[in-house]
Design a protein around this motif. Structure first.
Motif, mmCIF file in Angstrom:
data_model
loop_
_atom_site.group_PDB
_atom_site.id
_atom_site.type_symbol
_atom_site.label_atom_id
_atom_site.label_comp_id
_atom_site.label_asym_id
_atom_site.label_seq_id
_atom_site.Cartn_x
_atom_site.Cartn_y
_atom_site.Cartn_z
ATOM 1 N N UNK A 203 113.179 -31.387 -4.812
ATOM 2 C CA UNK A 203 111.837 -31.865 -4.474
ATOM 3 C C UNK A 203 111.151 -30.802 -3.620
ATOM 4 N N UNK A 204 109.873 -30.670 -3.837
ATOM 5 C CA UNK A 204 109.119 -29.660 -3.103
ATOM 6 C C UNK A 204 108.991 -30.063 -1.629
ATOM 7 N N UNK A 205 109.600 -29.269 -0.742
ATOM 8 C CA UNK A 205 109.508 -29.574 0.692
ATOM 9 C C UNK A 205 108.646 -28.514 1.380
ATOM 10 N N UNK A 206 108.594 -28.593 2.700
ATOM 11 C CA UNK A 206 107.733 -27.683 3.473
ATOM 12 C C UNK A 206 108.119 -26.222 3.231
ATOM 13 N N UNK A 207 109.447 -25.971 3.138
ATOM 14 C CA UNK A 207 109.893 -24.593 2.905
ATOM 15 C C UNK A 207 109.414 -24.104 1.542
ATOM 16 N N UNK A 208 109.552 -24.976 0.545
ATOM 17 C CA UNK A 208 109.123 -24.627 -0.807
ATOM 18 C C UNK A 208 107.632 -24.334 -0.848
ATOM 19 N N UNK A 209 106.866 -25.182 -0.159
ATOM 20 C CA UNK A 209 105.412 -24.981 -0.146
ATOM 21 C C UNK A 209 105.073 -23.652 0.525
ATOM 22 N N UNK A 210 105.777 -23.361 1.619
ATOM 23 C CA UNK A 210 105.527 -22.089 2.323
ATOM 24 C C UNK A 210 105.845 -20.907 1.410
ATOM 25 N N UNK A 211 106.924 -21.043 0.635
ATOM 26 C CA UNK A 211 107.297 -19.953 -0.290
ATOM 27 C C UNK A 211 106.221 -19.754 -1.347
#
Lengths: 327, 298
Positions: A203-211
């Protein structure tokens, strides 16, 4: 490092039959050209003809499209097409264009940030290659392009083809084959259950969004474009990755490892590649998944053949094109 | 992912599929006051024949998109700042119905249309002037614009009845299976007569009729076969509305030997669906002259 050479077994061009406005020489070829000039002078021949006679593969400019947009969410680009041909072309499985320098005649760089394009199989789009650059200035009339055509020639390296016998009996654990180990590739075939579990965990989390934001910025995307992409990813995730079809082969690896695999074939009982009706690759963070959907379920005895982008199997054919006219 | 977003946006902005609006005989509508027009996008695609062209997307800030079902731009002249004529030689009148799908029904945005011109010279820096007319189909301006026919599939074999159809001189009948078979037989007999008259052999006639029936008069499973009388060519669009009353599903049409086949790729209509027939009338088609000057080229 990728080989930048011309082995005896596969010679690549010292020159090609470009329209007269183009030149194309490698550094090594420049020296060879000098020698060829002397030889040609003696023989009463032009070096171009001599060099062409030696060529295994030659590169030609195809179509140039300058797709220009006014300010807004849609971005334009300069799309430069290439064709490759020659007596050794049948040995080339795939190719791609790598641009080192590109600039219009006003000195504006046209090189876009980001990874080079993927290798394009020879059987797609008539073997034509293309590269995307930034739009040149409207006032410019031509561009200079310096780079290389990178060829994938698996016959140059026995290690570029790795066969895995009965892989379907080894689901959900890393494939242990000499060839894959030698290539330091960690590949696992997933059962449908494991695939579903993996999809749920991604699931897209904060880290994924930042990446995604960092990558979007690096590629020059606007904030609006990045936000739309994030929304789209979230929407797609809510829809789910979908069920894996019956008979599909799911290959899981790190994104870096999957990037080193050019193609995977499922060999049937007759030893020939099965008809694959759909190939899907997706990545999430550093993990990637490839799903192959054959037209009929493979038997338990099916063999997987990995075509690996090994250094030996890759050949760079540098080019230096001057004054490529803009449409 | 960004590429996917752009692809998705491109798909959304694709022109709507063409419908029956292409062969209009409707008298040109009266001209309204000049339209206020803003250029929202210019795309100069250079090279890559046959796709080389200059496309302009324009917005009408005073016209809400909700009131406009279709539109087109009729060009009169276009020239770049180097004096180069931008009117395409083969350019015919575009079909009404090319309103961007993204704008239809979006009440927050003004109506937008696009049109294409010939490629300007590379050394041109602007489009000096474009003159033309904008034609908009605005059904809400006339009570007889739309005929909504609930449960139309239950009226097979009978002429569909609606005051808007009558007012516009339109007759529509959904053919029942026996009617369709009878119509096929009538057309086959007609063809046979023509071929006999032209002294074709019996074998040739038999095989021609067989091919005719198999290939030309063969509806697909999703098709609804209708017979239409539309002497003034006012029908702009057919759509289906499902029982929930949701967004109308625009229909494609195919005409064959006097019969019209209505279809979408999504499947056949259900018995409780309605047929919506949108028609052009002198009141609901509006033309505005417009002029654009000094549009910068990207």
């Amino acid at each position: 490092m990728v080989a930048e050479q011309q082995p005896d077994s596969l010679r690549f061009p010292a020159a090609r039959v470009y329209p007269s406005r183009f030149r194309m020489k490698t550094h090594m070829q420049q020296q060879r050209v000098l020698r060829a000039w002397l030889s040609a002078a003696l023989a009463g021949l032009l070096w171009v003809n001599l060099a062409h006679a030696q060529s295994g593969v030659k590169v030609a400019l195809d179509e140039v499209v300058d797709d220009r947009f006014s300010e807004g969410p849609l971005r334009g680009s300069l799309q430069v097409g290439f064709t490759i041909d020659g007596k050794d072309i049948e040995r080339v499985s795939a190719a791609r264009i790598i641009i080192k320098e590109a600039a219009d005649d006003r000195g504006q760089s046209l090189v876009l940030k980001g990874d080079p394009p993927d290798f394009s199989p020879r059987d797609i789009n008539g073997g034509k290659l293309s590269v995307r650059l930034a739009n040149p200035s409207r006032r410019s009339k031509s561009v200079n392009l310096k780079g290389a055509v990178e060829l994938f020639v698996p016959s140059r390296d026995p290690a570029a083809r790795v066969r895995v016998e009965k892989p379907l009996s080894q689901l959900d654990k890393p494939l242990t084959t000499k060839g894959l180990r030698a290539a330091k590739l960690n590949v696992t075939l997933l059962s449908r259950q494991k695939y579903n579990e993996k999809m749920k965990s991604q699931k897209l989390d904060a880290t994924g969004i930042a990446e995604i934001r960092a990558r979007g910025k690096a590629e020059g995307a606007s904030e609006e474009e990045i936000n739309k992409a994030i929304e789209l990813i979230k929407a797609l995730q809510e829809l789910g990755g979908g069920e894996v079809p019956e008979g599909a082969v799911v290959i899981s690896a790190s994104s870096n490892d999957l990037d080193r695999i050019h193609r995977v074939e499922i060999l049937g009982a007759d030893g020939q590649p099965m008809n694959i009706v759909s190939r899907r690759t997706s990545s999430f963070g550093k993990e990637a998944t490839m799903i192959l959907q054959p037209s009929e379920p493979p038997s338990a005895k099916a063999v997987l053949e990995f075509q690996l982008l090994t250094d030996k199997a890759r050949v760079l054919v540098p080019f230096d094109m001057k004054n490529v006219a803009l449409p | 992912m960004l590429r996917l977003t752009i692809l998705a946006m491109t798909l959304i902005l694709l022109p709507a599929p063409e419908t029956v609006a292409q062969k209009k005989k409707v008298k040109a509508p009266a001209m309204a006051a000049p339209a206020q027009v803003n250029v929202v996008r210019v795309n100069d695609r250079r090279g890559g024949e046959p796709f080389q062209r200059l496309e302009l997307v324009i917005e009408l800030p005073t016209v809400p998109s909700t009131g406009v079902s279709a539109g087109r731009v009729l060009l009169r002249s276009a020239v770049d700042d180097s004096g180069n004529n931008l009117m395409e030689e083969t350019q015919g009148e575009p079909a009404l119905g090319s309103l961007s799908v993204a704008r239809r029904g979006d009440s927050t945005r003004p109506a937008a249309l696009s049109f294409t011109l010939a490629s300007p010279l590379r050394n041109a820096t602007s489009v000096r002037e474009v003159r033309g007319e904008i034609e908009l189909y605005m059904p809400s301006r006339d009570a007889n614009s739309v005929a909504l026919l609930p449960k139309f599939m239950s009226s097979k074999g009978k002429a569909l009845s609606h005051k808007a159809l009558k007012a516009n001189g339109v007759e529509i009948m959904v053919l029942s299976e026996p009617q369709y078979e009878a119509e096929k037989k009538r057309l086959a007999d007609l063809k046979r007569k023509e071929m006999v008259k032209e002294e074709y052999s019996e074998d040739t006639i038999a095989s021609s009729i067989e091919i005719f029936l198999e290939n030309f008069l063969a509806p697909e499973p999703n098709d609804v076969v209708v017979k239409i009388k539309d002497p003034k060519k006012v029908i702009q669009e057919f759509s289906w509305i499902d029982s929930s009353g949701g967004e109308p599903k625009r229909l494609n049409t195919r005409e064959d030997n006097g019969l019209t086949f209505l279809f979408t790729w999504e499947g056949p209509p259900q018995p409780d669906w309605a047929l919506r027939v949108s028609m052009l009338t002198p009141k609901n088609v509006v033309r505005f002259p417009f002029v654009l000057r000094d549009v910068p080229l990207p």
